[in-house]
Design an enzyme around this catalytic site. Structure first.
Site, PDB file in Angstrom:
ATOM      1  N   TYR A 142      23.339  40.702  27.435  1.00 14.25           N
ATOM      2  CA  TYR A 142      24.292  42.117  27.363  1.00 14.25           C
ATOM      3  C   TYR A 142      23.407  43.351  27.651  1.00 14.25           C
ATOM      4  O   TYR A 142      23.851  44.311  27.763  1.00 14.25           O
ATOM      5  CB  TYR A 142      24.710  41.679  25.781  1.00 14.25           C
ATOM      6  N   LYS A 191      19.612  26.683  25.351  1.00 10.80           N
ATOM      7  CA  LYS A 191      19.846  25.920  26.714  1.00 10.80           C
ATOM      8  C   LYS A 191      18.516  25.554  27.531  1.00 10.80           C
ATOM      9  O   LYS A 191      18.458  25.793  28.581  1.00 10.80           O
ATOM     10  CB  LYS A 191      20.891  26.614  27.661  1.00 10.80           C
ATOM     11  N   ASP A 223      26.011  23.801  24.543  1.00  8.34           N
ATOM     12  CA  ASP A 223      27.259  23.061  24.659  1.00  8.34           C
ATOM     13  C   ASP A 223      27.747  21.889  23.797  1.00  8.34           C
ATOM     14  O   ASP A 223      28.720  21.990  23.324  1.00  8.34           O
ATOM     15  CB  ASP A 223      27.332  22.280  26.003  1.00  8.34           C
ATOM     16  N   ASP A 247      27.641  35.157  20.508  1.00  7.39           N
ATOM     17  CA  ASP A 247      29.087  35.789  20.556  1.00  7.39           C
ATOM     18  C   ASP A 247      30.121  34.772  20.672  1.00  7.39           C
ATOM     19  O   ASP A 247      31.016  34.950  19.693  1.00  7.39           O
ATOM     20  CB  ASP A 247      28.758  36.843  21.892  1.00  7.39           C
ATOM     21  N   ASP A 251      32.703  33.252  17.380  1.00  8.54           N
ATOM     22  CA  ASP A 251      34.160  33.350  17.305  1.00  8.54           C
ATOM     23  C   ASP A 251      34.639  32.112  17.168  1.00  8.54           C
ATOM     24  O   ASP A 251      35.973  31.953  16.457  1.00  8.54           O
ATOM     25  CB  ASP A 251      34.701  34.082  18.783  1.00  8.54           C
TER      26      ASP A 251
END
Length: 356
Positions: A142, A191, A223, A247, A251
């Site tokens: 970001y 990851k 994942d 992020d 959520d």
């Protein structure tokens, strides 16, 4: 105690939910003898409309001078045509960076009285959901370089993700310290089988864990973490992860608790000043209709009382008031169930103030 709070009402339902949270803070001030001074700090689409930019310098200065910041929500389709550097969300990113807010904390707790609203199987929900996502907030993709170029008539976009050891260490320490106050388990999500940034993340978090021998450390690929959050959320205590993964996972975590409208968050850096907000968006489709659920914002105000102002008793009073209202069956539209009594945003705020 006298505290100054910068207030960012924002866009869409932001002004409505922030208004109810301020009413709750006023009730706390009256009961416990405090004084809260509010300084308006326009940010987001409303600031673009008035000042041409998403974060005016005056608003930034107000936030930097305040003891803490309360935020509603920013953005909406109205400003989708803005250039990327002037979108409402850019104001939020700039504010986080200017305030040095490198850690976002989002609790994922299912209220017992909302168990029927949990989208997971009843046997999974019955085990309970109570964990925290600690997300690095001002690094990663970001805040990396973003470029779009044209090569041989075809556009190519590149977004750079980068992390340094110190950025990882400081957010990892927040997670381990939080775990010490909970069930003493940290799950670090990355990851590392693909990304160099994740390999550095895993190596650095493992080194930090040596400072906390009383806390168990687990590593999990992102994942798999996304799957485990819906398969067996009860296994988690504190999840720590980088900006993009955090992020998305936070959520997901909020939705399994029954409604995204119930979840608060805090963004902190060094010291006690932070920014507190609900995790949902501006919901322009219901703005101005008294349909929004203010509980996420009210609980964000409770987090502010606890973490920035060291008002544990006052924070507990707010949370107890929310619990009481839910036990009595009062429901905004997003958490409405059979047998509940429907109320709007203003009435929900009034009911919570009453019980304080």
């Amino acid at each position: 105690m006298n505290q100054t709070i910068a207030v960012i009402r924002g866009d869409g339902i932001g002004p409505e939910i922030v208004g109810e949270a301020l009413g709750v803070l006023d009730a706390v001030a009256a009961k416990f003898g405090h004084t809260f001074t509010y300084k308006e700090a326009p940010m987001g689409g409303c600031a673009i409309d008035r000042f041409g930019v998403p974060l005016p310098e005056e608003s930034l200065a107000a936030c930097l001078a305040a003891d803490s910041v309360l935020l509603g929500a920013v953005g909406g389709p109205k400003w989708d045509g803005q250039p990327p550097v002037n979108r409402p969300e850019r104001g939020l990113l700039r504010l986080r960076e200017a305030m040095g807010l490198y850690t976002n904390v989002r609790p994922a707790r299912m209220f017992a009285d909302l168990a029927a609203a949990c989208p997971l199987r009843a046997d999974i929900a019955a085990r309970g959901i109570d964990f925290v996502v600690v997300r690095e907030l001002i690094g990663g993709v970001y805040f990396g370089q973003h470029t779009t170029t044209e090569i041989d008539g075809e556009q190519k976009a590149v977004d750079i993700m980068s992390y340094t050891e110190h950025e990882i260490r400081r957010v990892a320490r927040v997670a381990f310290q939080m775990a010490r106050k909970r069930r003493r388990r940290v799950t670090s999500v990355d990851k590392a089988n693909v990304l160099d940034t994740s390999r550095l993340w895993r190596k650095t978090v493992t080194a930090v864990a040596e400072e906390y021998p009383d806390v168990e450390l687990l590593h999990m690929y992102v994942d798999n973490a996304a799957m485990q959050i819906v398969r067996d959320p009860g296994q988690f205590d504190v999840i720590v992860t980088e900006n993009l993964f955090g992020d998305i996972l936070s959520d997901e975590a909020s939705q399994i608790t029954g409604s995204i409208g119930m979840i608060p968050s805090s963004s902190m850096g060094e010291g006690t000043r932070g920014m507190y907000e609900p995790i949902h968006g501006s919901a322009p489709d219901i703005a101005g209709q008294d349909k929004a659920n203010p509980i996420g914002t009210i609980l964000a105000a409770a987090m502010m009382l606890r973490y920035s102002f060291d008002m544990e008793t006052e924070a507990g009073a707010v949370e107890a008031a929310v619990d009481a209202v839910l036990k009595e069956g009062w429901r905004c539209g997003d958490i409405m169930q059979g047998g509940g009594t429907p109320v709007g945003c203003r009435e929900m705020g009034r009911l919570i103030r009453e019980r304080i």
